[in-house]
Structures are given as C-alpha cells and as structure tokens.
Design a protein around this motif. Structure first.
Motif, PDB file in Angstrom:
ATOM      1  N   GLY A  20      48.941 -20.963   3.140  1.00 26.70           N
ATOM      2  CA  GLY A  20      49.856 -21.861   3.823  1.00 26.70           C
ATOM      3  C   GLY A  20      49.552 -23.327   3.624  1.00 26.70           C
ATOM      4  O   GLY A  20      50.204 -24.180   4.244  1.00 26.70           O
ATOM      5  N   TRP A  69      49.424 -20.879  -1.793  1.00 23.95           N
ATOM      6  CA  TRP A  69      50.656 -20.389  -1.173  1.00 23.95           C
ATOM      7  C   TRP A  69      50.342 -19.403  -0.046  1.00 23.95           C
ATOM      8  O   TRP A  69      50.952 -19.452   1.018  1.00 23.95           O
ATOM      9  N   THR A  94      53.336 -25.476   1.289  1.00 24.74           N
ATOM     10  CA  THR A  94      54.508 -24.830   1.876  1.00 24.74           C
ATOM     11  C   THR A  94      55.561 -24.553   0.822  1.00 24.74           C
ATOM     12  O   THR A  94      55.459 -24.993  -0.331  1.00 24.74           O
ATOM     13  N   LEU A  95      56.596 -23.825   1.215  1.00 23.22           N
ATOM     14  CA  LEU A  95      57.679 -23.492   0.294  1.00 23.22           C
ATOM     15  C   LEU A  95      58.401 -24.747  -0.176  1.00 23.22           C
ATOM     16  O   LEU A  95      58.748 -24.883  -1.352  1.00 23.22           O
ATOM     17  N   ASP A  96      58.618 -25.670   0.717  1.00 26.49           N
ATOM     18  CA  ASP A  96      59.304 -26.908   0.344  1.00 26.49           C
ATOM     19  C   ASP A  96      58.494 -27.705  -0.674  1.00 26.49           C
ATOM     20  O   ASP A  96      59.047 -28.225  -1.663  1.00 26.49           O
ATOM     21  N   GLN A  97      57.178 -27.814  -0.443  1.00 26.39           N
ATOM     22  CA  GLN A  97      56.329 -28.550  -1.381  1.00 26.39           C
ATOM     23  C   GLN A  97      56.256 -27.851  -2.738  1.00 26.39           C
ATOM     24  O   GLN A  97      56.256 -28.507  -3.793  1.00 26.39           O
ATOM     25  N   PRO A 126      49.382 -33.473   3.745  1.00 25.75           N
ATOM     26  CA  PRO A 126      50.231 -32.289   3.548  1.00 25.75           C
ATOM     27  C   PRO A 126      51.622 -32.628   3.048  1.00 25.75           C
ATOM     28  O   PRO A 126      52.271 -31.788   2.417  1.00 25.75           O
TER      29      PRO A 126
END
Length: 500
Positions: free
Chosen positions: A428, A425, A431-434, A391
């Motif tokens: 989940g 997206w 993630t937003l950071d990835q 992840p």
C-alpha cells in the motif's frame, strides 16, 4: 345516690295515683375543689303543659327564693341542698364564667389590632365578607392576632413602615424593561477544561495538524477552549507527541509553538512546559532513547523563534542534577552557540517531506532505484521511500523505475523492477492512483524516450504484460499502452507512398 321524693306515681295505663311517693335518681359528679359557699340554682316551675301526663304535682327541681336561700322544691315544700348537689352546681358556674372571660378577652384584642377597621360584631356572624377578611385563628388557639403582625399573606408588600433596600433588577422578572436598564452584554461562558479533558481535546488537534500543517486552524480550535491555567500543558503535549513522530512532525511542532506564542500562550507558559519535560526525561527515554538530544533541539529552536525567554538556559546553571536534563541543555547551548549569528534555526530538524525541492526528491528516488538494482534488497528500498515522506510524489518513483528499465538492457532489470513495484503495491505504499499516473507519464513521453532508447517500445510492452500478469496494473492501464507502428508497402494500395 337515690333521693326519695314524694311525687305522684305513674300508673300502668298512663294515669297517675296521687299521694304515692317513688324514688328519683340524681347523678352526682365528684369535683376535687375547695367547697366555698354555694348559690342556689334558679329553677323555674314547669308549666302544666310541660309536665305532660307524667306528673300532676310540682316538679322536683331546684329553686331560689327572693332572699337568696338555697332550697329544693319538693312535695313538702322547700328543703336545703345536699353537699353533692352544691359541688355539682359550683363546677357548672365556674366553667360558665371561664367561657365568658375567654370570649371577652378575644374581642378586646381584636379591637386593639384592628382599630382602623370596623368593630367586631358589625358584620353578621355568618357573613362571608366578615370571614374572608378575618385573620384570626379559627381553631380557637392563640390570642386572635393576625399572622406575622399583618405582614404575611398573598399579595402583601410587608408590614407598614418597613423600608426595603435597593435590589438589582432581575432579567427573568415579567416587568423587566431592557431599555430602562441601559446596555446589556450577553456572553457565552465556556467552563475551564479539566485535566482529564485536556488530552482528549488537544491530542486530536495536534495529530490532525501533523497531516495538514495549518497552524491557523489549530489556533482557532484552541481559542474555542477555555484553557485557563492549563495553557502550558498544550505546549508540553505537542512536544511529547512530536518526540514519538517523524522529523517532519518535529519541524511542524516548532512552527506551531512559534505561532501560538502571543495569541494563545506566553513565553513563560512554554518555559513551564519545557521545564516539566526536563523533569520527565527519565520516563521519556524509555519510549524515545534520543529524547535528550531532541528536547535540546526543541529548546534551541524555541529560543531562536522567541517562543522561550532568552535567559531560559541561564536559569539552569548549577541547578541541574539529572544527567539527561544536562545533556539536553548542553545540546541546546551548542546549537545556539553555532547559530549565534542566525535569527532562526530553520534547519535544526532538516528539510523533510514536501518541503524538499522537486529536483532533490527526483535525485533521491534515482539513487534509491540504482542501489536496489545493485543490492536487490526490496526492504531497504521500501524503507528509504518511507523516509522521504512524500506519498503524493510516489508516481515519480514509478516513472523513474519504468524509464530506467527502458533505457537499460537485459531482462534481469525488468524482472527486478516488476518485483519492486509488486511489493510496493501490496504494502500500500504506492496507491492505485500513483501507479496509474506513473505509467501514463511514460506513455505520453514514449516518443521522446524512443529517441534515446530505440528498443523502448518492445521493452515497454514486455514490462506492461509482465506487470499485468503479476497484478500490479489493471487491464485498462495495459490496454492504454501505445502499440508499436510498422511500415506499409506499395502493394497495400497506398499509392506508392511509404508510411510509418
């Protein structure tokens, strides 16, 4: 009964009439005792002052003459006692003699028990000092001896002549001297874990270990528990949790068993754990159909890591009746036979998670995206990404997906990649950071990408706008996209220079 007597009667005005007799009532108490010869009651004649105004003649009471004869003093002189009067007098004399005898015996016993003290009677009867030191019973019962033979009471060390044995010093004693007792060792005693408390304490440790992979932390936590006779259950619980997990969890469990041998458990404890799991294989198959093969791989890896005795498989030859247990032992024997020249079976669980090389992960993600563009199955691409178990490296997937669109041609690939990123997206998985890191890497390398793909700028702007409309990226990430440059002409006042 009434005994008549001749005495002076009393007149109504307080005077007396001499010579007139009147009856006198004398109470008689019946006593059931044999009647021995009785003695006369010594009676003194009342004086004239004691008789008062009620009598002028002699008082009708008993008297005793010099010869000891018993008689009553009446108006006509002395007369003998009646039988009833003799019985009453005898009873009084016996009661008085008993009281005297009881007082005499009490004084004699007190002199014998307190021979060293002052003799009784030296202190005044009402002296507080005499009452304070008198241990005789004040209720009139008993023989008057002191309680417990003189060995009882507050502040008393015991009876004279008693020798007590040696007693260990008590640290709670106010007179306890730690320096005089020598070295004192203080230790914290931890109670041994009960069977129901073992799973509650050890299971969270193992599940957390699957996340961080630090064996030293698990060892420190286990040392803080008093496992006692339940040490083998730790290994059994870790293997049972790994059977329900992933390949990376099983690899971490094999490493944990190798590290625990020595500081926490012994090889015999691990052997006991695997023996119990071989017996429980029929139940483990219900939840994990591949449990026999996995347990055989665990046994082979443990033998190679010296967590199990080398003769562990030899103990079961000809003694196993369960077919599932035989399958597990056969699997372990085959792996050990193949790897007999290798000290450790490091790849028995494969290489999973973050242990894979970066180049291998990049290659796997490229293959995943190309298969998706050919098949269009989003669920298969999502499943393959989860199987990689990285992840923290999902930003590479986003980067490879955008670069693959920029280097390709056609709007169909753009729409398919936007659909894949939207699903990842929403679930989940990315993630937003990835997601932000993947797009930012493309922004930074856009110049190099444009050398191989001249249309990369236009395709990137189209992809970013479409992702923003579908809710895949944020407005800030869209605004950070670099704008396409254009040529400037001489008419714009640049001094005749052409600028990009």
């Amino acid at each position: 009964m009434m005994l008549p007597n001749s005495v002076t009667s009393v007149s109504g005005r307080g005077g007396v009439e001499p010579g007139r007799p009147f009856p006198v009532l004398v109470p008689v108490v019946p006593v059931r005792l044999p009647v021995p010869p009785v003695m006369a009651i010594p009676v003194a004649e009342l004086s004239a002052a004691n008789r008062g105004p009620f009598a002028t003649g002699p008082c009708p009471v008993a008297a005793e003459d010099e010869d000891g004869d018993e008689a009553l003093l009446g108006a006509g002189g002395l007369r003998p006692w009646t039988p009833q009067e003799k019985l009453l007098h005898e009873a009084r004399l016996k009661a008085k003699a008993k009281r005297r005898l009881r007082r005499a015996s009490s004084r004699d016993s007190a002199r014998e028990s307190l021979s060293e003290g002052p003799e009784p009677g030296t202190e005044p009867p009402g002296s507080p000092k005499g009452r304070a030191h008198d241990r005789r019973s004040r209720t009139g019962k008993g023989r008057g001896l002191p309680k417990k033979g003189g060995a009882g009471g507050k502040g008393v060390w015991g009876a004279p002549g008693v020798v007590y044995g040696y007693q260990e010093p008590d640290a709670r004693d106010p007179n306890y001297d730690e320096v005089a007792q020598g070295d004192t060792v203080y230790a914290t005693v931890v109670p041994e874990l009960e069977e129901e408390e073992l799973e509650k304490n050890v299971q969270p440790m193992v599940l957390e270990y699957f996340e961080h992979g630090d064996t030293s932390e698990v060892m420190e936590l286990l040392r803080g528990l008093n496992l006692g006779a339940r040490r083998p259950a730790v290994a059994a619980l870790a293997v049972a949790l790994a059977l329900e997990g992933k390949a990376s969890h099983r690899e971490l469990t094999s490493r944990l068993l190798a590290e625990l041998v020595g500081p926490v458990v012994t090889p015999e404890d691990v052997a006991w754990a695997f023996d119990a799991m071989l017996r429980d294989l029929p139940d483990l198959i219900l939840d994990t159909p591949e449990a026999p093969q996995m347990l055989g791989q665990f046994i082979a890896r443990a033998v190679a890591d010296h967590a199990l005795p080398l003769d562990f498989l030899e103990r079961y030859k000809g003694r196993v009746d369960c077919e599932h247990a035989r399958a597990a032992l056969d699997r372990a024997a085959v792996l050990l036979r193949i790897k007999r020249d290798v000290n450790r079976l490091d790849n028995v669980w494969g290489v999973g998670g973050g242990q894979r090389p970066v180049k291998h992960l990049v290659k796997e993600m490229n293959l995943l995206l190309r298969e998706y563009l050919l098949s269009g199955e989003v669920s298969e691409a999502e499943h393959c990404l989860r199987e990689l178990e990285v992840p923290h490296f999902h930003h590479e997937l986003v980067y490879e997906a955008v670069v693959m669109v920029l280097e390709g041609s056609g709007e169909e690939s753009v729409a398919m990649m936007v659909t894949l990123l939207k699903v990842l997206w929403e679930t989940g998985l990315v993630t937003l950071d990835q997601m932000n890191r993947g797009f930012q890497r493309v922004y930074e390398e856009l110049g190099d990408i444009s050398l191989d793909a001249p249309l990369a700028q236009g395709l990137l702007e189209q992809l970013v706008e479409l992702c923003f409309d579908r809710g895949v990226i944020t407005r800030a990430l869209r605004d950070a996209c670099p704008a396409r440059g254009r040529k400037r002409f001489v008419s714009e006042g640049d001094g005749g220079e052409v600028k990009q």
